[in-house]
Design an enzyme around this catalytic site. Structure first.
Site, short mmCIF file in Angstrom:
data_model
loop_
_atom_site.label_atom_id
_atom_site.label_comp_id
_atom_site.label_asym_id
_atom_site.label_seq_id
_atom_site.Cartn_x
_atom_site.Cartn_y
_atom_site.Cartn_z
N HIS A 1 0.89 -1.55 0.22
CA HIS A 1 -0.03 -0.09 -0.28
C HIS A 1 0.66 1.06 0.37
CE1 HIS A 1 -2.14 3.23 2.10
NE2 HIS A 1 -2.87 2.90 1.48
N HIS B 1 2.30 10.76 -2.55
CA HIS B 1 0.67 10.98 -1.63
C HIS B 1 -0.16 11.89 -1.60
CE1 HIS B 1 -1.63 9.37 2.48
NE2 HIS B 1 -2.02 9.29 1.76
#
Length: 616
Positions: free
Chosen positions: A132, A177
């Site tokens: 992830h 991110h």
């Protein structure tokens, strides 16, 4: 004849003026090892290659071992122990040689080290080692983005790499991110590293999941970068109706793409804006990065917007598209036309690279889990949505994952890159239980343990009961408690190696360490258990010689977690002395060497346990 042992001591200072002297005891063979040697050596002082072969077959369950293989092991042991004075005519192993053999995991490992599962079933039949936010070096808010954690993950055997794509300029794409302080890394760096390291650990396919926040023009740029960088490694679909996923065997040394289809870019962007906006005018991703939880609501709302990263929301808010697969490579339109593509052309360039299409939960989760016969797809849930789905739609999850792929990822509140308990996902057939591989902790140790199975290739065949479908479409019910199928007996003989890998005062300033071992079963709720040995005081090579029995109702999903601690006589927490996790389904019976790992999953050079495993 063994060489003479020289006694040695540890000296510890007390109150600056006193010294305590502790004799260092060399680890010797336990009584069970002595008895096994005596039995298979027929009471003699040396064990021949044929006698060793019999021991390996009858005692250790190593069926099919030949005398030639046993001879090779004998030669290895004698060569390694060449400092031992022995008769020149000796061709067998004495007791100390035999003990040396048993206490080295490269000669006597605790679990099967080769790929042994059927690899010809569709991808949906396997648990897949999944990362992830694979590009993050640390926490989810402010750490650097880099290709280094991607490389480390691939070297460990991870098969699913996640990249979040954001525009940097008209022609550049960054991986980061979104809506955080993480520093970006160019997409091309990540692609080049994936190409170089994809198959250093395993030959089975690498899946790149793309969470993109790009215009159609930049999506076309991504398609160009992927095809030019990955070349013949890339496997992609040819037409629009994938009815079944290909197998890991058919995709050896290939890289495939999983993402949303681009034709819904405009529609999904509008949906995203609506789904992310709550009555207070804030967007859920921003609330997550500040550690807050999204408002409570019905299951559908929580599936669509609750507690997730922006990129994961983007993934789910796109329509499920049909797709098909063929064994072709991309060989045309690799950027030779420099003119700006139209939106439909750009969408086509990007879409045709997608092998596993991601979809959204249209009409709620119950409807999203509906299985259709003419297409397969991927669905993503965060850990909280999975828990609620498991409570309401347990068998629907199992039925869905028999043909389709389910990805489960950490909730957005895990800003420190911690992980959740993976067992609930595996119990319901979820193939991609996505973890933050750069972190550490007990949940990540379980993930490491699961994917030590099947030779560490990153693909573990799901148990047959998860694939079973009865005449009335009935499937395995994870909520049912089953009777025990077998019992695992675990004996912890001894440990050694800490004196070589740690400083003399690492565990205790005034005396040698006081070690004890904890043994856990992680699995379905009925199987979870914990046992603990006694504490052995002041000993670098503790001998426990204790045995525990664990009844197992679902041994196929059970993991044996082992952790050594050093008892702290003060009120502080006991010191960490090493850990490992083993897949019960791949454990080899008999007396075995079990190496230990640090908190991040790196193997210690010397620290190990000697244990015995029996299935009854």
């Amino acid at each position: 004849m063994a060489s003479k042992t020289v006694e040695s001591y540890n000296n510890y200072k007390m109150f600056k003026c006193f010294k305590r002297k502790f004799k260092i005891k060399e680890a010797g063979p336990p009584e069970d090892v002595k008895q096994a040697f005596s039995h298979f050596a027929a009471g003699g002082t040396d064990m021949s290659a044929d006698q060793l072969r019999r021991f390996m077959v009858e005692h250790q369950g190593e069926m099919g071992v030949t005398e030639a293989e046993a001879e090779g092991i004998v030669r290895q042991v004698l060569a390694r122990r060449n400092d031992v004075v022995r008769d020149l005519t000796t061709t067998g192993l004495d007791l100390q040689d035999f003990f040396y053999l048993l206490f080295h995991d490269d000669l006597n490992g605790a679990y099967r080290s080769q790929v042994h599962h059927d690899m010809t079933a569709p991808l949906s039949h396997y648990f897949i080692y999944t990362g992830h936010n694979s590009y993050l070096t640390g926490n989810q808010l402010s750490s650097d983005c880099s290709d280094v954690p991607i490389i480390k993950a691939l070297q460990r055997g991870v098969r699913v790499i996640e990249l979040d794509l954001w525009p940097a300029s008209k022609d550049e794409i960054h991986v980061l991110h979104g809506r955080t302080l993480t520093t970006p890394v160019p997409l091309i760096n990540c692609l080049k590293s994936i190409k170089e390291y994809a198959f250093v650990k395993s030959p089975y396919p690498v899946i790149i999941t793309l969470e993109d926040h790009l215009t159609p023009e930049l999506q076309a740029k991504v398609a160009e970068m992927i095809t030019q960088t990955l070349g013949d490694m890339l496997y992609y679909p040819e037409s629009d109706c994938l009815k079944e996923f290909p197998s890991p065997e058919s995709l050896k040394h290939r890289i495939i793409i999983s993402t949303k289809p681009p034709k819904e870019f405009t529609e999904s962007k509008n949906l995203k804006d609506k789904a992310n906006t709550f009555p207070n005018g804030k967007e859920s991703p921003e609330e997550e990065t500040s550690g807050k939880q999204a408002p409570e609501g019905d299951l559908r709302l929580e599936f669509n917007a609750d507690d997730r990263s922006d990129s994961d929301q983007e993934d789910e808010e796109n329509n499920v598209s049909d797709n098909n697969v063929s064994n072709n490579n991309v060989s045309d339109n690799n950027g030779s036309n420099n003119s700006k593509p139209s939106q439909p052309a750009a969408a086509h360039e990007y879409k045709r690279l997608i092998t596993i299409h991601a979809g959204k939960a249209k009409g709620g989760l119950k409807n999203a889990l509906r299985v259709v016969s003419d297409k397969v797809r991927r669905l993503s849930l965060n850990e909280q949505a999975l828990e609620k789905a498991a409570a309401s739609y347990s068998t629907d999850l199992v039925r869905f994952t028999q043909r389709n792929v389910l990805r489960v990822y950490p909730k957005g509140a895990r800003v420190n890159s911690s992980n959740f308990k993976p067992i609930i996902g595996w119990m319901h057939g979820a193939q991609m239980v996505a973890f933050n591989m750069q972190g550490y902790g007990k949940s990540l140790w379980l993930m490491h343990g699961m994917f030590r199975a099947n030779g560490g290739c990153g693909y573990v065949k799901k148990p047959e009961f998860l694939m079973f479908k009865g005449p009335r479409n009935e499937v395995f019910d994870p909520e049912r408690t089953l009777p025990p199928q077998k019992r695992l007996k675990v004996k912890v003989y001894m440990g050694d190696g800490w004196r070589f890998d740690f400083s003399q005062t690492h565990f205790d300033t005034y005396s040698p360490p006081d070690f004890y071992t904890k043994v856990y079963i992680a699995g379905v709720p009925a199987d979870c258990a914990k046992k603990k040995t006694k504490v052995i005081d002041d000993d670098w090579a503790p001998v426990w010689d204790e045995e525990f029995t664990f009844p197992l109702t679902v041994p196929e999903l059970a993991l044996l977690r082992i952790e050594v601690r050093e008892h702290d006589r003060s009120l502080e927490k006991d010191d960490f002395g090493g850990q490992t996790c083993l897949p019960v389904s791949d454990i080899k019976p008999g007396i075995r060497a079990v190496p230990l790992y640090d908190k991040k999953g790196e193997k210690f050079k010397s620290v190990k346990l000697l244990m015995r495993f029996q299935f009854i």
